[in-house]
Scaffold this motif. Structure first.
Motif, short mmCIF file in Angstrom:
data_model
loop_
_atom_site.label_atom_id
_atom_site.label_comp_id
_atom_site.label_asym_id
_atom_site.label_seq_id
_atom_site.Cartn_x
_atom_site.Cartn_y
_atom_site.Cartn_z
N SER A 79 1.05 -0.91 -0.04
CA SER A 79 0.04 0.03 -0.18
C SER A 79 1.07 0.84 -0.10
O SER A 79 0.29 2.41 -0.07
CB SER A 79 -0.93 0.00 1.29
N ALA A 140 -4.37 11.77 2.05
CA ALA A 140 -5.13 11.69 2.92
C ALA A 140 -5.07 13.36 2.92
O ALA A 140 -7.33 13.76 3.43
CB ALA A 140 -5.21 12.08 4.20
N ASN A 175 -9.35 6.93 5.46
CA ASN A 175 -10.82 6.88 4.22
C ASN A 175 -11.19 7.58 4.91
O ASN A 175 -12.39 8.57 5.16
CB ASN A 175 -11.49 6.04 3.40
C1 LIG Z 1 -1.28 6.08 1.23
C2 LIG Z 1 -2.55 5.59 1.10
C3 LIG Z 1 -2.98 6.24 1.33
C4 LIG Z 1 -2.88 8.26 2.17
O1 LIG Z 1 -1.85 8.16 1.24
P1 LIG Z 1 -0.97 9.45 2.57
O2 LIG Z 1 -0.07 10.37 1.49
O3 LIG Z 1 0.03 8.89 3.37
O4 LIG Z 1 -2.16 10.38 3.22
C5 LIG Z 1 -5.01 6.91 1.05
N1 LIG Z 1 -4.92 5.64 0.88
C6 LIG Z 1 -4.37 4.97 0.76
C7 LIG Z 1 -5.28 3.65 -0.82
C8 LIG Z 1 -2.85 4.92 0.44
O5 LIG Z 1 -2.48 3.18 0.16
#
Ligand SMILES: *Cc1c(COP(=O)(O)O)cnc(C)c1O
Length: 493
Positions: A79, A140, A175
């Motif tokens: 992820s 986010a 989310n």
């Molecule tokens: C990494 C990620 C986020 C959040 O991204 P950030 O830049 O860390 O705030 C949101 N949704 C998914 C599925 C992610 O892998």
């Protein structure tokens, strides 16, 4: 490693009177720092370390050697898309021509604004959407911005009863968090046994109070959500909008587009899919794209090309949701993404996505003999194991039963970063592996070999794994204590 610099703070290396750098005499006649008005001068000495240059060099070099990064080894953190960050991106971001004060009038920043506009146009094409803002600072932050687009859209139509957002139980934690910060209530929809959104569970949730639904695709299990067209139709029929969490867009690149699937709003993580460096909290960039008809809701300032003059202008749209950032986001990250997009070119972008899928499936198929695979079938860029198979892990009632945490710690001894563990929450011993496309087959084979070795070790000597890591500067930490009692300040000061 037992040198005098090791494990010390720079303040502990400080000796009064040591100097590593001295400022030249002020060349402007009649000015001296002591000329500052009394009220502006500090009343006590600054607390700064006093070190000679060599001490500073050794201090930081020793610290950097204790780091693990994409530049030092394989980093299969699910992820997170820890792909290689090409150094050409750094060179471009460091160009003096882009070293512009953000408050410079638009007429003097035409080159930078053109980069911004070209990146937004490329992302729009990749996503199948109409327009992107590059202002948000992270994934986010992009989610929050996108959800504010959704609430702005409903409010402008006078539809104020839509107070709820639907989020799948497999969603990334950001989310529901972003939806709550945007002022929505969260309604959870379940997943089926194959890991995708349960349409039957969704149907009764839909109604006049639903503002929209967030989906991640491929979802956090690395699985393609095949029922999106049906889900999008259902959500649209009830008057809601579809939000696409595109943080993990990597495997989709040039193959399929959220806009074509029926999504209205999405975010992308430039610091994942588009190869800009990340980790440790930043810097990041979470561009947000919208379909035609929602552009006016995007945050201000907006970069717009005046077709008459051919010049880029900064526009503040009155119908916009407002502003989410100072100026135009993390501009150096935008330049890095631009360099990456141009180096790959339109013809190679689909290859990045496809190779990331191939690499993930290769590891999965090679290791399923030793690790539990809860969801079978083709994965996208990542997949989830549910820990070691019982024959290696031992009986889970036994105290020395080998867990996912033990495997992750043992991997460090072999010079690999651990995968994401205990996420997603759907499996007890989740271990989420994402190799990305930038790893060679040699690296993947070495990782597979080590993962098998660890399984054999688990069978033969459980204590070896229970007490891992053995070769890192700091052994196994008390994770709970580290979270509950973090020490952020240096007490001796
Ligand atoms: C990494 C990620 C986020 C959040 O991204 P950030 O830049 O860390 O705030 C949101 N949704 C998914 C599925 C992610 O892998």
């Amino acid at each position: 490693m037992n040198n005098v610099y090791y494990g010390k703070l720079v303040f502990e290396l400080s000796k009064p009177g040591r100097v590593g750098y001295s400022l030249p005499q002020c060349e402007v006649e009649g000015y001296a720092l002591t000329d500052l008005p009394e009220g502006l001068r500090r009343q006590s000495a600054t607390i700064l370390p006093e070190c000679d240059e060599l001490t500073v060099v050794r201090h930081y070099t020793n610290m950097s050697n204790n780091n693990f990064g994409v530049d030092t080894g394989f980093y299969p953190l699910g992820s997170c898309t820890m792909k290689y960050n090409p150094k050409i991106n750094e060179e471009m971001a460091a160009l003096q021509d882009f070293n512009i004060h953000p408050a410079v009038p638009a007429e003097y920043a035409q080159g930078a604004l053109r980069v911004y506009d070209e990146v937004q146009a490329m992302l729009s094409e990749i996503a199948g959407l109409s327009r992107f803002t590059l202002n948000p600072y992270a994934g986010a932050h992009g989610e929050l911005t996108g959800l504010m687009v959704i609430s702005t859209y409903h409010r402008q139509r006078g539809d104020v009863a839509r107070t709820k957002i639907i989020v799948p139980d497999s969603a990334h934690g950001t989310n529901p968090a972003s939806a709550a910060v945007a002022g929505f209530q969260i309604v959870q929809v379940k997943s089926t046994a194959d890991g995708t959104v349960d349409v039957e569970d969704l149907k009764p949730l839909l109604g006049p109070d639903i503002a929209g639904m967030m989906m991640t695709n491929p979802n956090t299990l690395g699985i393609f959500e095949t029922k999106i067209p049906e889900i999008a139709r259902l959500v649209h029929e009830c008057g809601g909008l579809m939000y696409y969490d595109g943080a993990n867009l990597n495997p989709m690149l040039g193959v399929c587009r959220p806009g074509d699937m029926g999504f209205d709003v999405m975010h992308i993580n430039l610091h994942k899919t588009f190869s800009t460096p990340h980790g440790g909290g930043g810097p990041g960039s979470g561009p947000v794209g919208v379909r035609e008809g929602l552009e006016h809701c995007l945050p201000n300032p907006q970069v717009v090309k005046n077709e008459e003059t051919g010049l880029y202008e900064l526009v503040a749209d009155e119908q916009s949701l407002g502003s989410v950032s100072g100026y135009l986001g993390n501009f150096a990250i935008i330049i890095r993404a631009f360099a990456y997009l141009l180096s790959l070119g339109k013809e190679n972008i689909p290859l990045a996505g496809k190779l990331s899928v191939l690499n993930a499936n290769y590891i999965k198929e090679c290791l399923r003999s030793h690790y539990k695979l809860p969801i079978d079938g083709l994965c996208k860029h990542e997949f989830v194991f549910d820990g070691l198979k019982d024959e290696y892990a031992g009986d889970h009632h036994d105290a020395d039963h080998v867990t996912t945490l033990d495997v992750a710690k043992r991997l460090l001894d072999y010079g690999f970063h651990a995968p994401t563990i205990y996420f997603p929450l759907l499996f007890h011993e989740a271990m989420m592996i994402e190799p990305t496309e930038t790893e060679s087959k040699d690296t993947l084979d070495a990782f597979i070999e080590v993962m098998k070795t660890i399984a054999e070790e688990a069978k033969a000597d459980k204590q070896l794994l229970k007490t891992a890591p053995h070769s890192t500067p700091i052994r196994r930490l008390d994770d709970v204590k580290a979270v509950k009692e973090p020490k952020f300040t240096f007490k001796a000061l």
